[in-house]
Every structure is written in C-alpha cells, then in structure tokens.
Design a protein around this motif. Structure first.
Motif, PDB file in Angstrom:
ATOM      1  N   HIS A   3       0.251   5.837   8.187  1.00  0.00           N
ATOM      2  CA  HIS A   3       1.688   5.985   8.371  1.00  0.00           C
ATOM      3  C   HIS A   3       2.408   4.724   7.880  1.00  0.00           C
ATOM      4  O   HIS A   3       3.431   4.819   7.174  1.00  0.00           O
ATOM      5  N   GLY A   4       1.880   3.564   8.234  1.00  0.00           N
ATOM      6  CA  GLY A   4       2.488   2.314   7.789  1.00  0.00           C
ATOM      7  C   GLY A   4       2.450   2.156   6.280  1.00  0.00           C
ATOM      8  O   GLY A   4       3.413   1.677   5.669  1.00  0.00           O
ATOM      9  N   SER A   5       1.358   2.578   5.678  1.00  0.00           N
ATOM     10  CA  SER A   5       1.227   2.496   4.225  1.00  0.00           C
ATOM     11  C   SER A   5       2.233   3.402   3.532  1.00  0.00           C
ATOM     12  O   SER A   5       2.886   3.010   2.560  1.00  0.00           O
ATOM     13  N   ALA A   6       2.341   4.633   4.032  1.00  0.00           N
ATOM     14  CA  ALA A   6       3.286   5.580   3.435  1.00  0.00           C
ATOM     15  C   ALA A   6       4.711   5.072   3.550  1.00  0.00           C
ATOM     16  O   ALA A   6       5.508   5.185   2.599  1.00  0.00           O
ATOM     17  N   ARG A   7       5.045   4.500   4.689  1.00  0.00           N
ATOM     18  CA  ARG A   7       6.395   3.965   4.885  1.00  0.00           C
ATOM     19  C   ARG A   7       6.665   2.798   3.945  1.00  0.00           C
ATOM     20  O   ARG A   7       7.739   2.693   3.350  1.00  0.00           O
ATOM     21  N   MET A  44       5.229   2.115   1.003  1.00  0.00           N
ATOM     22  CA  MET A  44       5.345   2.593  -0.372  1.00  0.00           C
ATOM     23  C   MET A  44       6.696   3.278  -0.594  1.00  0.00           C
ATOM     24  O   MET A  44       7.336   3.091  -1.633  1.00  0.00           O
ATOM     25  N   ALA A  45       7.153   4.031   0.408  1.00  0.00           N
ATOM     26  CA  ALA A  45       8.450   4.706   0.285  1.00  0.00           C
ATOM     27  C   ALA A  45       9.597   3.703   0.274  1.00  0.00           C
ATOM     28  O   ALA A  45      10.562   3.852  -0.492  1.00  0.00           O
ATOM     29  N   ASP A  46       9.502   2.679   1.112  1.00  0.00           N
ATOM     30  CA  ASP A  46      10.552   1.660   1.168  1.00  0.00           C
ATOM     31  C   ASP A  46      10.739   0.962  -0.171  1.00  0.00           C
ATOM     32  O   ASP A  46      11.847   0.539  -0.520  1.00  0.00           O
ATOM     33  N   ARG A  98      13.519  -4.649  -5.906  1.00  0.00           N
ATOM     34  CA  ARG A  98      13.600  -3.982  -4.602  1.00  0.00           C
ATOM     35  C   ARG A  98      13.063  -4.861  -3.486  1.00  0.00           C
ATOM     36  O   ARG A  98      13.575  -4.816  -2.355  1.00  0.00           O
ATOM     37  N   VAL A  99      12.042  -5.660  -3.782  1.00  0.00           N
ATOM     38  CA  VAL A  99      11.539  -6.610  -2.778  1.00  0.00           C
ATOM     39  C   VAL A  99      12.653  -7.573  -2.389  1.00  0.00           C
ATOM     40  O   VAL A  99      12.874  -7.849  -1.208  1.00  0.00           O
TER      41      VAL A  99
END
Length: 262
Positions: free
Chosen positions: A128-132, A134-136, A195-196
């Motif tokens: 879940h943290g990884s998906a979030r 990558m989406a961010d 984006r970072v």
C-alpha cells in the motif's frame, strides 16, 4: 522562492595525499529548489557530494542542516537526518519487486507477536505504501509486484528516485540520474525530479548534461579545482557561459552571480 538554506557547507577541505579534492569549498541549498552542480571530471564534485552525504569525512570545514551543525561519520549518519542519495549506479535489486526495493533495509514488520517474535513482514502495508508513493510521484507501472529486472531503464531510475523520496525528510541528492537513458526516459526522469521538489523536498542534481541542467535547475553551482567558483541563475546565464566558466575559458566575474564566487 524562499531564501531559507536547508543544507550549507563552509570551507570544506579534503586532501588525498598531495591531491587536493576540496579546497575551502562552500555550498548552499535552499529549501524549495533544484540546485544543479556542474564541473569537469576531476573538479571535486564527487568528493563534495560524498562529504555532504557522509561517505567522506572532510579534513576541515563545517556542514549545517536546517541551521544546525552536523558531523557525518558515515552515510548512515546522513540518512538518519533525512538526506537520501540516488547514485549513478542506481543500487536497485533487479531480482526483487518494486515494493521490496522501496522498503529494502527498512522492511515493516507486523504488529504484535507476529512481528516481534515471529518477525513476520507486513507485506500488505508495504504494498500500500509503495503504491501510494508511486502515485504521488506520478510514476506509471503495471504492478508494484513487478520485478525491477522487467522494467525499462527509465522505470528502474524512477524506482530508485521513489525510494529516496519516500525516506528523505531533508534533502534528495541525484548523481547523473539521466545517464544512459533515451530522450523519452530522460524527460520522464526530469519530470520526476521536478515533482520531488514540488512535493517539498529540495534536490541536488549532479549532471554533465547541460540541456538537462538548464531545463530543471533553479540555480547552478559551478565547481572547479575543488571549490565553488560561481553560483548562477540559469535564467540570467547561457549554457555557453556556464560551460566557459566551468572549463576556465571565462572568469566567474563575467557572469551574473547569485551570491558571488566562493
């Protein structure tokens, strides 16, 4: 852009025998900027970055983070205060998937006895943290369970950037992040760097690619003979002028300087 300086160095000096790698070098990174560091091979850029990230201990000089002086004895010391680095060699593990790479060395364990006694990993939370993450950052991938070895060069670089952005709380440093990438993948990585910064982390970009530097940098630190010889705004300096000063063909005084020479 704020004038607040997050990472500052003054008078950094480092000798390797008779070789002077850093010669009374200064450095300043503002809170919301992409700062490019450029210089010829052998100028001392790598030693500067290693000093700022704890991989090298300078012989003299000071480093301050958010106004507090710090003393790094190892890269782990720098990571503990939120400085994360993407190295040119990437450092991803190809045989592991995206989630495993993002949490490599920082794996989350389940709560309670399953985690403390049986040392079970909390894989759903990490996915879940990884998906979030990558989406961010706007990184598009088919699945966070993909093995990194199945990704393109640009996607692998994106995973490396996502990992440091996930754990950095102070500064992200990127060493030649677009090396060996094609035009499309290079533009994707440059967009990712922006984006970072937009997500609140200042970025140090070390690059030999002048078009990339002038595309994304807010300021440019020009490094020569072990020290910062100029700090310029790319909006007021041409690529040709920056390269001329970097190589010694022009004097720093010929440029519109941000904060003067060092």
């Amino acid at each position: 852009m704020t004038e607040t300086v997050v990472l500052r160095a003054r008078g950094l000096t480092k000798h390797y025998g008779q070789v002077v790698a850093l010669d009374d070098c200064d450095f300043d990174l503002r809170a919301d900027e992409i700062l490019a560091v450029i210089g010829d091979n052998g100028a001392g850029k790598s030693t500067l970055i290693k000093a700022l990230t704890g991989a090298v201990v300078p012989d003299s000089g000071t480093i301050s983070l958010k106004g507090e002086q710090v003393h790094f004895r190892s890269a782990l010391d720098a990571r503990r205060v939120g400085i994360e680095t993407v190295y040119q060699e990437l450092g991803v593990a190809p045989a592991l998937d995206i989630t495993q790479n993002l949490y490599l060395g920082r794996e989350q364990r389940r709560k309670g006895l399953l985690g403390t006694v049986f040392r079970k990993l909390d894989k759903p939370a990490m996915r879940h943290g990884s998906a979030r993450q990558m989406a961010d950052l706007g990184i598009r991938i088919q699945s966070i369970r993909q093995k990194v070895e199945t990704l393109s060069g640009g996607q692998r670089q994106a995973v490396a950037v996502a990992r440091v952005a996930a754990w950095a709380t102070s500064v992200v440093i990127m060493d030649e992040p677009t090396a060996a990438l094609g035009v499309r993948e290079t533009n994707q990585v440059l967009g990712l760097i922006e984006r970072v910064r937009e997500n609140g982390l200042p970025v140090v970009l070390i690059s030999h690619n002048m078009p990339n530097v002038f595309q994304v940098a807010d300021r440019i630190h020009i490094h020569r003979l072990g020290r910062r010889i100029a700090l310029v705004d790319p909006r007021n300096t041409t690529m040709e002028e920056a390269v001329a000063v970097m190589t010694g063909a022009k004097s720093p005084e010929s440029l519109h300087l941000e904060g003067g020479t060092a």
